[in-house]
Design a protein around this motif. Structure first.
Motif, PDB file in Angstrom:
ATOM      1  N   ARG A  93      -0.563 -21.832 -30.983  1.00  0.00           N
ATOM      2  CA  ARG A  93      -0.284 -21.396 -29.618  1.00  0.00           C
ATOM      3  C   ARG A  93       0.927 -20.470 -29.584  1.00  0.00           C
ATOM      4  O   ARG A  93       0.944 -19.483 -28.848  1.00  0.00           O
ATOM      5  CB  ARG A  93      -0.047 -22.619 -28.730  1.00  0.00           C
ATOM      6  N   ALA A  94       1.925 -20.776 -30.382  1.00  0.00           N
ATOM      7  CA  ALA A  94       3.130 -19.945 -30.425  1.00  0.00           C
ATOM      8  C   ALA A  94       2.809 -18.546 -30.938  1.00  0.00           C
ATOM      9  O   ALA A  94       3.327 -17.548 -30.429  1.00  0.00           O
ATOM     10  CB  ALA A  94       4.193 -20.597 -31.308  1.00  0.00           C
ATOM     11  N   GLU A  95       1.948 -18.480 -31.919  1.00  0.00           N
ATOM     12  CA  GLU A  95       1.542 -17.176 -32.451  1.00  0.00           C
ATOM     13  C   GLU A  95       0.741 -16.393 -31.421  1.00  0.00           C
ATOM     14  O   GLU A  95       0.888 -15.167 -31.314  1.00  0.00           O
ATOM     15  CB  GLU A  95       0.732 -17.369 -33.729  1.00  0.00           C
ATOM     16  N   ASP A  96      -0.119 -17.093 -30.666  1.00  0.00           N
ATOM     17  CA  ASP A  96      -0.886 -16.418 -29.621  1.00  0.00           C
ATOM     18  C   ASP A  96       0.039 -15.853 -28.543  1.00  0.00           C
ATOM     19  O   ASP A  96      -0.174 -14.735 -28.056  1.00  0.00           O
ATOM     20  CB  ASP A  96      -1.882 -17.393 -28.985  1.00  0.00           C
ATOM     21  N   GLU A  97       1.037 -16.611 -28.153  1.00  0.00           N
ATOM     22  CA  GLU A  97       1.983 -16.152 -27.130  1.00  0.00           C
ATOM     23  C   GLU A  97       2.773 -14.942 -27.628  1.00  0.00           C
ATOM     24  O   GLU A  97       3.028 -14.000 -26.870  1.00  0.00           O
ATOM     25  CB  GLU A  97       2.932 -17.284 -26.746  1.00  0.00           C
ATOM     26  N   ARG A  98       3.153 -14.976 -28.884  1.00  0.00           N
ATOM     27  CA  ARG A  98       3.880 -13.838 -29.454  1.00  0.00           C
ATOM     28  C   ARG A  98       2.990 -12.604 -29.496  1.00  0.00           C
ATOM     29  O   ARG A  98       3.427 -11.489 -29.203  1.00  0.00           O
ATOM     30  CB  ARG A  98       4.381 -14.178 -30.853  1.00  0.00           C
ATOM     31  N   LEU A  99       1.710 -12.800 -29.866  1.00  0.00           N
ATOM     32  CA  LEU A  99       0.763 -11.682 -29.903  1.00  0.00           C
ATOM     33  C   LEU A  99       0.554 -11.109 -28.509  1.00  0.00           C
ATOM     34  O   LEU A  99       0.510  -9.883 -28.335  1.00  0.00           O
ATOM     35  CB  LEU A  99      -0.566 -12.149 -30.489  1.00  0.00           C
ATOM     36  N   ASP A 100       0.432 -11.992 -27.504  1.00  0.00           N
ATOM     37  CA  ASP A 100       0.258 -11.521 -26.126  1.00  0.00           C
ATOM     38  C   ASP A 100       1.451 -10.688 -25.676  1.00  0.00           C
ATOM     39  O   ASP A 100       1.286  -9.661 -25.001  1.00  0.00           O
ATOM     40  CB  ASP A 100       0.065 -12.708 -25.185  1.00  0.00           C
ATOM     41  N   ALA A 101       2.650 -11.133 -26.040  1.00  0.00           N
ATOM     42  CA  ALA A 101       3.852 -10.398 -25.661  1.00  0.00           C
ATOM     43  C   ALA A 101       3.898  -9.031 -26.330  1.00  0.00           C
ATOM     44  O   ALA A 101       4.264  -8.022 -25.709  1.00  0.00           O
ATOM     45  CB  ALA A 101       5.097 -11.214 -26.024  1.00  0.00           C
ATOM     46  N   LEU A 102       3.496  -8.972 -27.592  1.00  0.00           N
ATOM     47  CA  LEU A 102       3.481  -7.699 -28.309  1.00  0.00           C
ATOM     48  C   LEU A 102       2.441  -6.747 -27.726  1.00  0.00           C
ATOM     49  O   LEU A 102       2.702  -5.546 -27.584  1.00  0.00           O
ATOM     50  CB  LEU A 102       3.193  -7.936 -29.794  1.00  0.00           C
ATOM     51  N   GLU A 103       1.278  -7.265 -27.354  1.00  0.00           N
ATOM     52  CA  GLU A 103       0.235  -6.420 -26.768  1.00  0.00           C
ATOM     53  C   GLU A 103       0.664  -5.876 -25.417  1.00  0.00           C
ATOM     54  O   GLU A 103       0.389  -4.712 -25.090  1.00  0.00           O
ATOM     55  CB  GLU A 103      -1.060  -7.219 -26.635  1.00  0.00           C
ATOM     56  N   ALA A 104       1.348  -6.720 -24.634  1.00  0.00           N
ATOM     57  CA  ALA A 104       1.836  -6.254 -23.330  1.00  0.00           C
ATOM     58  C   ALA A 104       2.867  -5.152 -23.499  1.00  0.00           C
ATOM     59  O   ALA A 104       2.865  -4.145 -22.774  1.00  0.00           O
ATOM     60  CB  ALA A 104       2.423  -7.428 -22.558  1.00  0.00           C
ATOM     61  N   ALA A 105       3.782  -5.330 -24.466  1.00  0.00           N
ATOM     62  CA  ALA A 105       4.805  -4.310 -24.711  1.00  0.00           C
ATOM     63  C   ALA A 105       4.191  -3.030 -25.255  1.00  0.00           C
ATOM     64  O   ALA A 105       4.669  -1.919 -24.970  1.00  0.00           O
ATOM     65  CB  ALA A 105       5.853  -4.845 -25.680  1.00  0.00           C
ATOM     66  N   ALA A 106       3.109  -3.167 -26.023  1.00  0.00           N
ATOM     67  CA  ALA A 106       2.456  -1.989 -26.605  1.00  0.00           C
ATOM     68  C   ALA A 106       1.598  -1.244 -25.601  1.00  0.00           C
ATOM     69  O   ALA A 106       1.217  -0.096 -25.835  1.00  0.00           O
ATOM     70  CB  ALA A 106       1.606  -2.405 -27.800  1.00  0.00           C
ATOM     71  N   GLY A 107       1.265  -1.896 -24.482  1.00  0.00           N
ATOM     72  CA  GLY A 107       0.450  -1.244 -23.467  1.00  0.00           C
ATOM     73  C   GLY A 107      -1.032  -1.306 -23.728  1.00  0.00           C
ATOM     74  O   GLY A 107      -1.804  -0.561 -23.120  1.00  0.00           O
ATOM     75  N   THR A 108      -1.461  -2.202 -24.593  1.00  0.00           N
ATOM     76  CA  THR A 108      -2.883  -2.295 -24.921  1.00  0.00           C
ATOM     77  C   THR A 108      -3.619  -3.328 -24.077  1.00  0.00           C
ATOM     78  O   THR A 108      -4.832  -3.513 -24.252  1.00  0.00           O
ATOM     79  CB  THR A 108      -3.070  -2.642 -26.408  1.00  0.00           C
ATOM     80  N   THR A 109      -2.903  -4.017 -23.182  1.00  0.00           N
ATOM     81  CA  THR A 109      -3.543  -4.993 -22.304  1.00  0.00           C
ATOM     82  C   THR A 109      -3.345  -4.590 -20.847  1.00  0.00           C
ATOM     83  O   THR A 109      -2.416  -3.858 -20.500  1.00  0.00           O
ATOM     84  CB  THR A 109      -2.966  -6.403 -22.517  1.00  0.00           C
ATOM     85  N   GLU A 110      -4.207  -5.097 -20.009  1.00  0.00           N
ATOM     86  CA  GLU A 110      -4.154  -4.805 -18.573  1.00  0.00           C
ATOM     87  C   GLU A 110      -2.883  -5.367 -17.950  1.00  0.00           C
ATOM     88  O   GLU A 110      -2.400  -6.434 -18.338  1.00  0.00           O
ATOM     89  CB  GLU A 110      -5.391  -5.415 -17.918  1.00  0.00           C
ATOM     90  N   VAL A 111      -2.327  -4.648 -16.988  1.00  0.00           N
ATOM     91  CA  VAL A 111      -1.145  -5.110 -16.269  1.00  0.00           C
ATOM     92  C   VAL A 111      -1.374  -4.914 -14.778  1.00  0.00           C
ATOM     93  O   VAL A 111      -1.920  -3.886 -14.351  1.00  0.00           O
ATOM     94  CB  VAL A 111       0.132  -4.368 -16.731  1.00  0.00           C
TER      95      VAL A 111
END
Length: 255
Positions: A93-111
């Motif tokens: 779960r911790a790795e998933d949360e870190r990945l989600d944070a990186l994707e958000a910062a990279a702009g590859t996920t919806e905001v």
């Protein structure tokens, strides 16, 4: 027979190549070479026409449509990869949360969230100077690269969580470039009006826009010559994630 006054006596003079004559012949030879080269290049056509520029414009437009199709294909493939990765997810779960944070910062996920849209546009075709201002030059009546960059930079400074220019989400490697009166962004070509949408605190975003020296300078041209400037606030707006390629291309030293 007596010689006339002022005529030198003695044997006749032989012709000599003076430096001036040599230079004159060189100039004529160079002019002839330029003429022949120009003729061969033109091949009987008018080399002062804009045909080459039109062909370049058509090529850019074709490449823009092709890139749009490739972006759609990349987006579909990325979605499939994400679906397959979610099925076989062995991360914590911790790795998933870190990945989600990186994707958000990279702009590859919806905001999603509150935000605003800034619209920039060229001046009207028959724009005249407002009283007290000099008559406009051609460059005074169109949107320039620095105008778009000023808005994007101000929105980032105002805490934007994500920015979209026209229909494309910006990421860290995005470059806002203008060629003539068109915008080239990530291989796509756009014409004004230009729309820049940001998600974030509307008050902070608006304050950042009004506090930007570059935008304050742009506002002078809005007042003087009628360049377009419009800000629309949104209670809720959604920006899709960036779906294009993220491969980096860079120079390598020759070994």
């Amino acid at each position: 027979m007596s010689n006339s006054v002022g005529t030198p006596e003695g044997p006749g003079r032989t012709a000599r190549w003076r430096p001036v004559r040599v230079l004159t012949l060189a100039v004529f030879a160079l002019a002839g070479l330029i003429f022949v080269t120009s003729f061969n290049t033109a091949k009987g056509t008018n080399i002062r026409t804009d045909a080459s520029l039109l062909r370049l414009s058509d090529l850019i437009e074709q490449r823009s449509h092709k890139n749009a199709g490739l972006d759609d294909s990349t987006s579909a493939l990325r979605s499939q990869v994400d679906t397959l990765a979610a099925r076989d997810d062995g991360s914590t779960r911790a790795e998933d949360e870190r990945l989600d944070a990186l994707e958000a910062a990279a702009g590859t996920t919806e905001v999603s969230g509150s935000g605003l849209t800034v619209t920039l546009n060229d001046a009207p075709p028959n724009a005249q100077a407002a009283p007290g201002y000099p008559e406009p030059q051609a460059n005074d009546l169109v949107i320039h690269q620095q105008d778009l960059q000023a808005v994007v930079n101000a929105l980032w400074q105002g805490g934007a969580e994500g920015i979209r220019v026209m229909d494309q989400r910006l990421i860290s490697t995005s470059a806002v470039r203008c060629v003539g009166n068109t915008l080239i962004l990530q291989g796509r070509v756009y014409s004004p009006p230009y729309k820049i949408t940001a998600v974030g605190d509307r008050g902070k975003l608006s304050k950042a826009l009004s506090g930007s020296p570059a935008i304050q300078n742009y506002q002078l041209y809005v007042k003087a010559y009628g360049l377009g400037w419009k800000v629309d606030e949104h209670r809720a707006v959604t920006l899709p994630g960036y779906s294009g390629t993220v491969d980096l291309h860079y120079a390598k030293p020759v070994s």
